[in-house]
Structure formats: structure tokens, C-alpha cells
Design a protein around this motif. Structure first.
Motif, PDB file in Angstrom:
ATOM      1  N   ARG A 464      66.404  32.566  -7.260  1.00  0.00           N
ATOM      2  CA  ARG A 464      66.328  32.126  -5.854  1.00  0.00           C
ATOM      3  C   ARG A 464      66.403  33.121  -4.742  1.00  0.00           C
ATOM      4  NH1 ARG A 464      70.843  27.385  -5.645  1.00  0.00           N
ATOM      5  NH2 ARG A 464      71.857  29.143  -6.828  1.00  0.00           N
ATOM      6  N   PRO A 465      65.355  33.095  -3.777  1.00  0.00           N
ATOM      7  CA  PRO A 465      65.368  34.091  -2.801  1.00  0.00           C
ATOM      8  C   PRO A 465      66.622  33.799  -1.519  1.00  0.00           C
ATOM      9  CG  PRO A 465      63.538  32.793  -2.632  1.00  0.00           C
ATOM     10  CD  PRO A 465      64.125  32.225  -3.593  1.00  0.00           C
ATOM     11  N   LEU A 466      67.191  34.760  -1.275  1.00  0.00           N
ATOM     12  CA  LEU A 466      68.266  34.614  -0.222  1.00  0.00           C
ATOM     13  C   LEU A 466      68.031  35.636   0.849  1.00  0.00           C
ATOM     14  CD1 LEU A 466      70.792  33.231   0.576  1.00  0.00           C
ATOM     15  CD2 LEU A 466      72.032  34.921  -0.499  1.00  0.00           C
ATOM     16  N   PRO A 467      67.405  35.209   2.184  1.00  0.00           N
ATOM     17  CA  PRO A 467      67.374  36.136   3.210  1.00  0.00           C
ATOM     18  C   PRO A 467      68.447  36.920   3.419  1.00  0.00           C
ATOM     19  CG  PRO A 467      66.094  34.020   3.535  1.00  0.00           C
ATOM     20  CD  PRO A 467      67.018  33.832   2.310  1.00  0.00           C
ATOM     21  N   VAL A 468      68.490  37.840   4.040  1.00  0.00           N
ATOM     22  CA  VAL A 468      69.683  38.706   4.197  1.00  0.00           C
ATOM     23  C   VAL A 468      70.565  38.005   5.245  1.00  0.00           C
ATOM     24  CG1 VAL A 468      68.759  40.413   5.788  1.00  0.00           C
ATOM     25  CG2 VAL A 468      70.899  40.896   4.428  1.00  0.00           C
ATOM     26  N   GLU A 469      69.620  37.349   6.349  1.00  0.00           N
ATOM     27  CA  GLU A 469      70.524  36.856   7.639  1.00  0.00           C
ATOM     28  C   GLU A 469      71.392  35.612   7.197  1.00  0.00           C
ATOM     29  OE1 GLU A 469      66.180  35.394   7.809  1.00  0.00           O
ATOM     30  OE2 GLU A 469      67.460  37.367   7.362  1.00  0.00           O
ATOM     31  N   ARG A 470      70.953  35.044   6.075  1.00  0.00           N
ATOM     32  CA  ARG A 470      71.763  33.819   5.589  1.00  0.00           C
ATOM     33  C   ARG A 470      72.887  34.155   4.952  1.00  0.00           C
ATOM     34  NH1 ARG A 470      68.017  29.964   2.504  1.00  0.00           N
ATOM     35  NH2 ARG A 470      70.020  28.810   1.919  1.00  0.00           N
ATOM     36  N   LEU A 471      72.701  35.199   3.860  1.00  0.00           N
ATOM     37  CA  LEU A 471      73.905  35.963   3.248  1.00  0.00           C
ATOM     38  C   LEU A 471      74.912  36.667   4.089  1.00  0.00           C
ATOM     39  CD1 LEU A 471      75.217  37.007   0.706  1.00  0.00           C
ATOM     40  CD2 LEU A 471      73.822  38.921   0.713  1.00  0.00           C
ATOM     41  N   LEU A 472      74.484  37.193   5.232  1.00  0.00           N
ATOM     42  CA  LEU A 472      75.391  37.927   6.163  1.00  0.00           C
ATOM     43  C   LEU A 472      76.305  36.619   6.800  1.00  0.00           C
ATOM     44  CD1 LEU A 472      73.248  40.598   7.772  1.00  0.00           C
ATOM     45  CD2 LEU A 472      75.122  40.928   6.109  1.00  0.00           C
ATOM     46  N   SER A 473      75.358  35.634   7.297  1.00  0.00           N
ATOM     47  CA  SER A 473      76.123  34.799   7.942  1.00  0.00           C
ATOM     48  C   SER A 473      77.285  33.698   6.846  1.00  0.00           C
ATOM     49  CB  SER A 473      75.355  33.273   8.345  1.00  0.00           C
ATOM     50  OG  SER A 473      75.892  32.078   8.888  1.00  0.00           O
ATOM     51  N   SER A 474      76.801  33.658   5.875  1.00  0.00           N
ATOM     52  CA  SER A 474      77.858  33.081   4.819  1.00  0.00           C
ATOM     53  C   SER A 474      79.057  34.216   4.489  1.00  0.00           C
ATOM     54  CB  SER A 474      77.421  32.967   3.324  1.00  0.00           C
ATOM     55  OG  SER A 474      76.696  33.682   2.817  1.00  0.00           O
ATOM     56  N   LEU A 475      78.751  35.423   4.648  1.00  0.00           N
ATOM     57  CA  LEU A 475      79.870  36.500   4.409  1.00  0.00           C
ATOM     58  C   LEU A 475      80.788  36.563   5.594  1.00  0.00           C
ATOM     59  CD1 LEU A 475      78.007  39.230   2.486  1.00  0.00           C
ATOM     60  CD2 LEU A 475      79.582  37.526   1.348  1.00  0.00           C
ATOM     61  N   GLY A 476      80.453  36.150   6.659  1.00  0.00           N
ATOM     62  CA  GLY A 476      80.988  36.107   8.037  1.00  0.00           C
ATOM     63  C   GLY A 476      80.649  37.499   8.476  1.00  0.00           C
ATOM     64  N   TYR A 477      79.743  37.842   8.710  1.00  0.00           N
ATOM     65  CA  TYR A 477      79.441  39.297   9.163  1.00  0.00           C
ATOM     66  C   TYR A 477      79.241  39.152  10.604  1.00  0.00           C
ATOM     67  CZ  TYR A 477      76.785  43.345  10.514  1.00  0.00           C
ATOM     68  OH  TYR A 477      76.285  44.300  11.010  1.00  0.00           O
ATOM     69  N   SER A 478      79.691  40.134  11.446  1.00  0.00           N
ATOM     70  CA  SER A 478      79.326  40.314  12.780  1.00  0.00           C
ATOM     71  C   SER A 478      79.031  41.595  13.210  1.00  0.00           C
ATOM     72  CB  SER A 478      80.325  39.588  13.688  1.00  0.00           C
ATOM     73  OG  SER A 478      81.674  40.530  13.524  1.00  0.00           O
TER      74      SER A 478
END
Length: 527
Positions: A464-478
Motif C-alpha cells: 500500500r502507498p503511504l504519503p509521507v505527510e500521513r506518515l509524519l502525522s502518525s509519527l507525531g512529527y512537527s
């Protein structure tokens, strides 16, 4: 020597003949002169003359007999006979010189070849002495008797020499026979050994012939078996090809079904994943919380997790309440520190969900990074920071395809990968060394083709594709957060000494000189 004696006798006969002739003449003279006195003595003188004549005839006959016996019957003149005798003596001396010289050489060769007896050397010396005596006899006092005596001595010496040589020859023959006997015994031994070796060789040959026949029979049997196995292998290969075709067809059908199910699941816009844990206790005075995540679930300290509200459905657009980091993982619970809160009006409460996009209690999430990853959208690849975030959250990078200039391809795509991460966002700030599409290098063109092939491969595997913005959001990136693995403090003095060795000054970042130097370095880069 007989020739010399004959010549001497002839001379004597001639002298007698001459004397008788003179006496006869004197007598005739006295007879004629004193005829009167000799008349009465006539008869006596006649008798004496007759006797002298008889003696002369006898002497002449003896001379002729001596001449014939000496071998000169064809000569009548005494001087011719004497001259012939001298010539024959000279010829005899020369012949003896030749023959005896050859005999001396033969004796020398015999001595060199083993005739070492003292009598051989003595007889050789006798030959030289006798030959010299014969030469002296023939030149100084050439008498037939002396020549015969010398020849007799030479003959006796030659006979003795022949006897000595014969004796030495017998001795040599006996030695040679002994040597031959020894050699024959050795030869017999060698022949016996050779015969034994030949018999052994024949035995070995027969043995190996038997082994060869057995091996040949074995090879024939194996050849038959190989032919049978080859036929069976061809049949199995055909069956395997058919099974592979069937497998590929079944695989494609299953992948199609999996993609269809994943597409249907993603269309529901539901929960991204089940919660990995829950908050059981919050202490804002120490900024510590407790979770129901345990060590047996695979959690480890320093993992980064995101906290969502207890009622959050886990939509992709949801923002986490806070980012926490595990400090201590126990057998029953865990202790984490609050790293950052994103909504001050909605604090963390007991019962909130804890989620990690890269880790689950059963097994870690596996990711593939494809292409450029620009987390802060500054136009520079940040894949190293993303890898540290994923690994800090418990995830694993199975495959990585960086753009040119950012590293080498590593890993391999497989069906166990959960997501492939791509970044299709446009950077907010274009870097000064960026190139237009018209200036795309050969390496970038090759990378674009490889990226297309990798994306097709990932889709065929059902990843499955995962855009980096969704991954960063789930990782709690700011933006501006401290990435795990980055330095938390710097020594400004040591940094200045490192950047400006020996007092050299470098332009600070952001200045025109700094940007110009970076552009020049970018043009000199291989990609």
C-alpha cells in the motif's frame, strides 16, 4: 743368415777356383819352360792337375750348389750374387723394422687393454735389443751365421712373447669369465625381477581390466539411468513449468484480490490501525505517563509514539494530541516522557490511545522509501531523518531507493512490506542548485525509469502507498522538532575551529557568498 753363409761359401769357392787357375797356369808355365825337367814329372803333374781339376770342379759344383741353396740360381756372377745378398739383407732389415714395430705397437695396445704381466714388458724390451743387434750385424759384420743367430733369437723371443701373451690372455679370459659369471648371475637376478614385475604388471592389468569392465558396466547402467532420469526430469520440468504458470496465474489473482480488498478498506476512511496501547496514568508535574505497553510486545526504550484522543477514530486528517518517548519498558507497563503537546487545550488523559505508524505489538511495520523524501519541504532530501524517526518508533526499512546524489539503492521489495512511502509534495523553497527538467542528467533519467519500475513492482506485490505527510502525522512529527540521533547541543568554539581551521573564515549560511559556493559545489557534483 742362410743367404750370408751362401755368399761366404761362394766367395770361398771363387777364391779356390782362382787359386787353382793360377796354380794351373804356373804349373803349365813351369812345365813348358822346363819341359825337359818336367817330362819325368809330367805324369805326376798331370795327376796333380787332374786332382786339382777335380777339386776345382768339386769346388765349382759346391759353389753352384751353395748358390742354388742360397736361392740365387739365376745369378752366375759372384759380384751380382753379393750385390743381391746385400739388397736382400737391407730388405730384410726394413721388413723386420716394420713387422717388429707393428709387434711393439700391438704389445702396447695389449698392455693398455690389460696385459700387465712383467714378462710382456721384458719380451718387448728384448725385441728392441735384438732388432738393434740385427741392424748392427747386417751393417757392421754381415755374416750369414750371425744373421741366422739373430733371427733365431728373435724367433725365440717372439715365441716366448706369444706364450706370455697367451698366458696373460688366459688370465684375462678367466677374469672375464668370472666377471661374466657375476654379470650373468646379476643378469639372471634382474631377469627374474623383470619377469616377476612383468607377471605383477600382467596381474595388475588383469585386475584393472576386470575393474574397467565393471566400471564400464556401471557407466552403462548409469547412462541408462541418466537417460531415464533425463526423461523424468523433462516430464517434471514440463509439470513444473505448468505449475509455475498456474502459480503465477493464481498469484496474480490473489494479488488482485488483495489490492481490491485494500482499496475497499481504504475507501471506508476508517481507522488507520488499531491502537497499540492506552494511557493508564498521567503526571504533568514530572511530565511522565504510564502505558499498558509491555516488554513482551516488543517495545523498547527511546521509541517515539503518538497520543490520540480516546474518541479519535484514527482518520488520516486527525492530528495527534502529543508526542511521547518511551523511557522505561517493564513486564506489565511502560513509562514515557511527554516530548511535545500539539493542543494545549486538550491535555493527555488516562484512556487516550497510543499509536505508532511503525510498530505494532505483534511485529514491526516494514516500509519502503521510494524517491526523494522532503520532510520540511525545503527542497533537500531528508530520508536519513525519516529513517531515524521510523526506527525510533520501532519500524524497519526493508527497501530504500534514494534519488541521485543521496545514496545507493539497498534492500529488496517483498510482499511483507506494509507501506511504500512517497513524497509528491512540491517544496516550499526551491534550492539554489535545483535543475530544470530540460537539464535532467542521464543519472536522473535512469533514476526516473527505475522509480517507475519499482512503483509497478510494489503495486504488483500489493504494497500500500503511504504519503509521507500521513506518515509524519502518525509519527507525531512537527517542524523544527529534535530528530532522534541529531545533536542536542553544540560547542560553538570547537565548531568554529572545525569550520575555520588555522584562522580561515568561511561565509555564514544564508549569505550570497555561501549560496554561490554551494552552487559551484553542486555544479561540480557527479549528479
Amino acid at each position: 743368415m742362410s743367404t750370408a753363409n751362401d755368399s761366404q761359401g761362394l766367395k770361398i769357392a771363387v777364391a779356390i777356383f782362382v787359386s787353382l787357375t793360377v796354380i794351373l797356369a804356373v804349373t803349365s808355365y813351369f812345365l813348358y819352360s822346363e819341359y825337359s825337367k818336367a817330362s819325368e814329372q809330367l805324369e805326376a803333374a798331370r795327376n796333380e792337375a787332374s786332382q786339382a781339376n777335380q777339386k776345382a770342379q768339386q769346388a765349382n759344383a759346391n759353389l753352384l750348389s751353395l748358390r742354388d741353396r742360397a736361392g740365387y740360381s739365376n745369378l752366375s756372377d759372384p759380384s751380382a750374387i753379393e750385390q743381391q745378398i746385400k739388397q736382400d739383407q737391407d730388405a730384410l732389415v726394413e721388413k723386420l723394422n716394420t713387422e717388429l714395430g707393428a709387434a711393439v705397437q700391438a704389445i702396447g695396445r695389449a698392455q693398455q687393454e690389460g696385459a700387465t704381466g712383467p714378462e710382456v714388458a721384458r719380451f718387448r724390451q728384448n725385441i728392441d735389443t735384438l732388432l738393434q743387434s740385427f741392424r748392427d750385424e747386417s751393417t757392421q759384420n754381415p755374416t750369414f751365421k750371425g744373421s741366422l743367430a739373430t733371427l733365431a733369437s728373435l724367433t725365440a723371443n717372439q715365441a716366448s712373447l706369444a706364450s706370455a701373451l697367451a698366458t696373460d690372455n688366459v688370465r684375462l679370459r678367466r677374469q672375464l669369465e668370472n666377471v661374466n659369471n657375476v654379470n650373468q648371475a646379476e643378469l639372471n637376478t634382474q631377469q627374474q625381477a623383470a619377469q616377476q614385475a612383468q607377471d605383477d604388471l600382467a596381474s595388475e592389468h588383469r585386475k584393472y581390466e576386470t575393474l574397467f569392465d565393471q566400471q564400464r558396466q556401471t557407466i552403462d547402467n548409469l547412462t541408462t539411468q541418466v537417460a531415464t532420469l533425463r526423461a523424468e526430469n523433462d516430464q517434471l520440468a514440463q509439470r513444473l513449468a505448468n505449475q509455475q504458470n498456474a502459480y503465477e496465474a493464481e498469484r496474480e489473482r490473489l494479488l488482485t484480490q488483495i489490492n481490491d480488498w485494500r482499496t475497499r478498506a481504504e475507501k471506508e476512511e476508517g481507522v488507520l490501525d488499531v491502537a497499540d496501547g492506552y494511557v493508564t496514568f498521567v503526571d504533568y508535574s514530572t511530565r511522565r505517563i504510564r502505558l499498558n505497553i509491555t516488554r513482551s510486545q516488543g517495545a523498547r526504550p527511546q521509541m517515539i509514539l503518538s497520543v490520540f484522543d480516546a474518541d479519535a477514530p484514527g482518520l488520516p486528517t486527525d492530528k495527534p494530541k502529543a508526542r511521547i518517548k518511551l523511557l522505561q519498558v517493564n513486564e506489565r507497563d511502560s513509562v514515557a516522557s511527554i516530548e511535545e503537546e500539539f493542543d494545549k487545550t486538550n491535555p493527555i488523559r488516562a484512556g487516550d490511545q497510543v499509536y505508532s505508524a511503525a510498530w505494532s505489538p505483534t511485529e514491526p511495520q516494514r516500509f519502503a522509501l521510494i524517491g526523494k523524501i522532503d520532510m520540511n519541504r525545503d527542497g533537500v532530501d531528508d530520508r536519513d531523518d525519516l529513517i531515524r524517526l521510523i526506527e525510533a518508533a520501532g519500524g524497519v526499512i526493508d527497501y530504500d531507493l534514494p534519488p541521485p546524489g543521496s545514496g545507493q539503492e539497498r534492500g529488496e521489495l517483498n510482499a511483507g512490506i506494509s507501506y511504500y512511502v512517497i513524497d509528491e509534495r512540491q517544496p516550499i523553497r526551491t534550492p539554489s542548485n535545483a535543475r530544470s527538467v530540460r537539464e535532467m542528467s542521464l543519472a536522473e533519467q535512469a533514476f526516473a525509469e527505475t522509480k517507475t519500475e519499482v512503483l509497478d513492482r510494489a503495486r504488483s506485490l500489493g504494497i500500500r502507498p503511504l504519503p509521507v505527510e500521513r506518515l509524519l502525522s502518525s509519527l507525531g512529527y512537527s517542524f523544527g522538532m529534535l530528530i532522534p540521533g541529531e545533536p542536542e547541543a553544540t560547542n560553538d568554539r570547537a565548531l568554529r575551529n572545525l569550520l575555520n581551521p588555522g584562522g580561515m573564515s568561511a561565509p555564514p549560511p544564508g549569505t550570497e557568498e555561501f549560496e554561490r559556493n554551494r552552487q559551484e559545489a553542486g555544479r561540480a557534483a557527479p549528479f
